[in-house]
Enzyme design. Structure first.
Site, mmCIF file in Angstrom:
data_model
loop_
_atom_site.group_PDB
_atom_site.id
_atom_site.type_symbol
_atom_site.label_atom_id
_atom_site.label_comp_id
_atom_site.label_asym_id
_atom_site.label_seq_id
_atom_site.Cartn_x
_atom_site.Cartn_y
_atom_site.Cartn_z
ATOM 1 N N SER A 135 35.407 -9.092 23.125
ATOM 2 C CA SER A 135 34.707 -8.214 24.062
ATOM 3 C C SER A 135 33.205 -8.430 23.889
ATOM 4 C CB SER A 135 35.099 -6.768 23.747
ATOM 5 O OG SER A 135 34.330 -5.862 24.482
ATOM 6 N N LYS A 161 36.297 -10.694 27.563
ATOM 7 C CA LYS A 161 36.011 -9.448 28.289
ATOM 8 C C LYS A 161 34.506 -9.244 28.321
ATOM 9 C CE LYS A 161 36.657 -4.708 26.750
ATOM 10 N NZ LYS A 161 37.649 -3.736 26.289
ATOM 11 N N LYS A 163 31.386 -6.730 29.471
ATOM 12 C CA LYS A 163 30.997 -5.368 29.859
ATOM 13 C C LYS A 163 30.096 -5.441 31.083
ATOM 14 C CE LYS A 163 32.887 -3.068 26.418
ATOM 15 N NZ LYS A 163 33.827 -1.956 26.596
ATOM 16 N N ASP A 188 34.888 -4.953 31.975
ATOM 17 C CA ASP A 188 35.110 -3.561 31.523
ATOM 18 C C ASP A 188 33.885 -2.734 31.868
ATOM 19 O OD1 ASP A 188 35.825 -1.190 30.321
ATOM 20 O OD2 ASP A 188 35.932 -1.984 28.273
ATOM 21 N N GLU A 214 38.698 -3.280 33.869
ATOM 22 C CA GLU A 214 39.054 -2.166 32.994
ATOM 23 C C GLU A 214 38.203 -0.936 33.299
ATOM 24 O OE1 GLU A 214 39.053 -3.439 28.905
ATOM 25 O OE2 GLU A 214 39.054 -1.408 28.108
ATOM 26 N N ASP A 239 41.718 2.424 30.352
ATOM 27 C CA ASP A 239 41.440 2.562 28.921
ATOM 28 C C ASP A 239 41.202 4.045 28.636
ATOM 29 O OD1 ASP A 239 40.197 2.707 26.411
ATOM 30 O OD2 ASP A 239 38.717 1.163 26.785
ATOM 31 N N LYS A 263 44.971 1.783 22.660
ATOM 32 C CA LYS A 263 44.235 1.838 21.388
ATOM 33 C C LYS A 263 44.864 2.963 20.584
ATOM 34 C CE LYS A 263 39.765 0.609 23.509
ATOM 35 N NZ LYS A 263 38.448 1.123 23.956
ATOM 36 N N GLY A 291 40.276 -2.309 21.267
ATOM 37 C CA GLY A 291 39.616 -2.129 19.973
ATOM 38 C C GLY A 291 38.449 -1.184 20.121
HETATM 39 O O1 OSB Z 1 35.860 0.117 26.181
HETATM 40 O O2 OSB Z 1 37.049 -1.146 24.977
HETATM 41 C C1 OSB Z 1 36.049 -0.439 25.109
HETATM 42 C C2 OSB Z 1 33.895 -0.726 21.967
HETATM 43 C C3 OSB Z 1 33.405 0.541 21.867
HETATM 44 C C4 OSB Z 1 33.724 1.468 22.838
HETATM 45 C C5 OSB Z 1 34.565 1.114 23.904
HETATM 46 C C6 OSB Z 1 35.078 -0.169 23.991
HETATM 47 C C7 OSB Z 1 34.697 -1.126 23.026
HETATM 48 C C8 OSB Z 1 35.115 -2.514 23.076
HETATM 49 C C9 OSB Z 1 35.198 -3.238 21.742
HETATM 50 O O3 OSB Z 1 35.270 -3.135 24.105
HETATM 51 C C10 OSB Z 1 36.432 -4.033 21.551
HETATM 52 C C11 OSB Z 1 36.524 -4.543 20.114
HETATM 53 O O4 OSB Z 1 36.793 -3.737 19.199
HETATM 54 O O5 OSB Z 1 36.306 -5.725 19.919
HETATM 55 MG MG MG Z 2 37.358 -0.315 27.558
#
Ligand code: OSB
Ligand code: MG
Length: 369
Positions: A135, A161, A163, A188, A214, A239, A263, A291
């Site tokens: 991510s 992924k 953001k 995401d 996402e 999510d 998660k 995660g």
């Molecule tokens: O939306 O998945 C999410 C990290 C912090 C808060 C929200 C998210 C995330 C990640 C990290 O995308 C994923 C990872 O642990 O590698």
């Molecule tokens: Mg997410």
């Protein structure tokens, strides 16, 4: 069995790099670690709550409060059928699923160690490795993002992924797609868009061949996610909206999601995760393990969960080194060829590094009973 002791520790860990999502950025995590002891065995859990309520209303501080004031006093000293039922006495507490998950997952680790089996085997999985992705936080420039994507593809990650947020979305992802025409990409948004005002921005992503988008809309907005999904080819993946099997059934019923991010730290633990996995399986909806920038302890739980058959999409389960200069477990998690090996030893199958954990701990609370 009886849980005779619980130790709660707050362990601040510095991330190797700034990680930014639509609601804000982070440079560190205040990890809450929990050990539960019973019959001479120790189980480990981690709370995934963040520093501020930008992702969930729960934070490190609310989790600490819920755990110390209401949850652990009800768990320690109670006679239990097995360690997996540690939350039986706290179902009256509404919400606080991240706080509860830390306890539940420590219970599973304890139970697996007591039986001498791996956590993966106890949850019912049978894979020796799980496919993983990475991510990438919001980058300052498209060039910085392209360099990150290139690096992670070269490392072998099987899902990339990215953001997004309004203004850092369509044209940025178009640049990535034109440079990497066949890469397994997804976006995401962490709830940054509104259907009424932002449909065009989301529609602009529909031709990019993304694996999924996402959580584009509000964390509690099942209805608009279903309307959005009806107007997009790209699968929507929820999510934040999925906190329980009930939320999952609602989202599946409404057609709000075609893929689900599970998660365990968000949904109250592994039993809830398995129930969500099963509900999605019955609806032919694929799942993957998300995660929350976990330390190796939370990561070990995620890896074990991802051995279940419905986890057909690579998880946000990256190398320890993607997050930390030094993890707090050994051996560290390191994938090979885009596959994370599943620890085979009893329980989580990795060893907490007590020297490091003790040196880093900023507060501790002990419960005995
Ligand atoms: O939306 O998945 C999410 C990290 C912090 C808060 C929200 C998210 C995330 C990640 C990290 O995308 C994923 C990872 O642990 O590698
Ligand atoms: Mg997410």
């Amino acid at each position: 069995m009886r849980i005779t002791r619980a130790v709660l520790r707050e362990v601040p860990l510095a991330l190797r790099e700034w990680f930014e999502i639509s609601s804000g950025g982070m440079q560190a995590r205040r990890v809450i670690l929990l050990t539960l002891e019973g019959e001479g065995v120790e189980g480990w859990g981690e709370c995934v709550a963040g520093e501020d309520p930008g992702y969930s209303y729960e934070t490190s501080d609310t989790a600490w409060l819920a755990l110390t004031r209401w949850i652990l006093p009800k768990v320690v000293g109670k006679e239990l059928e097995d360690a997996r039922s540690v939350l039986d006495g706290v179902s009256w507490i509404r919400g606080h699923r991240m706080a509860k998950a830390a306890v539940e997952m420590a219970g599973w680790d304890l139970e697996a160690k007591r039986r001498g089996v791996s956590l993966a085997a106890l949850v019912g999985g049978n894979r020796e490795s799980v496919p993983v992705g990475v991510s990438i936080g919001i980058q300052k420039t498209d060039d910085a993002l392209l360099a990150k994507v290139e690096g992670h593809l070269a490392e072998g990650y099987r899902k990339i992924k990215i953001k997004i947020k309004p203004g850092r979305d369509g044209s940025m992802l178009e640049a990535v797609r034109s440079r990497f025409p066949d890469a397994p990409l997804m976006a995401d948004a962490n709830s940054a868009y509104r259907l009424e005002t932002d449909f065009e921005a989301l529609e602009a992503l529909d031709s990019l061949g993304l694996m999924m988008i996402e959580q584009p809309l509000g964390h509690d907005d099942y209805l608009d996610h279903s309307r959005l999904q009806a107007r997009l080819e790209t699968p929507v993946c929820l999510d934040e909206s999925i906190r329980s099997v009930g939320d999952t059934l609602l989202a599946l019923h409404l057609g709000s999601t075609r893929i689900v991010n599970i998660k365990p730290g968000r949904v109250g633990g592994l039993a809830s995760s398995i129930a969500i996995h099963d509900a999605c399986g019955a609806a032919d909806v694929p799942v993957w393990c998300g995660g929350m920038l976990e330390s190796g302890i939370g990561r070990a739980h995620n890896v074990a969960l991802a051995t279940l058959p419905g986890f057909s999409v690579p998880g946000d389960i990256s190398n320890s080194k993607r997050y930390w200069d030094e993890d707090i477990i050994e051996p560290e998690f390191e994938m090979s060829d885009g596959l994370m090996p599943v620890p085979q030893g009893p329980g989580i199958g990795v060893t907490p590094r007590m020297d490091r954990i003790r040196a880093l701990t900023s507060r501790t609370e002990v419960f005995e009973g």
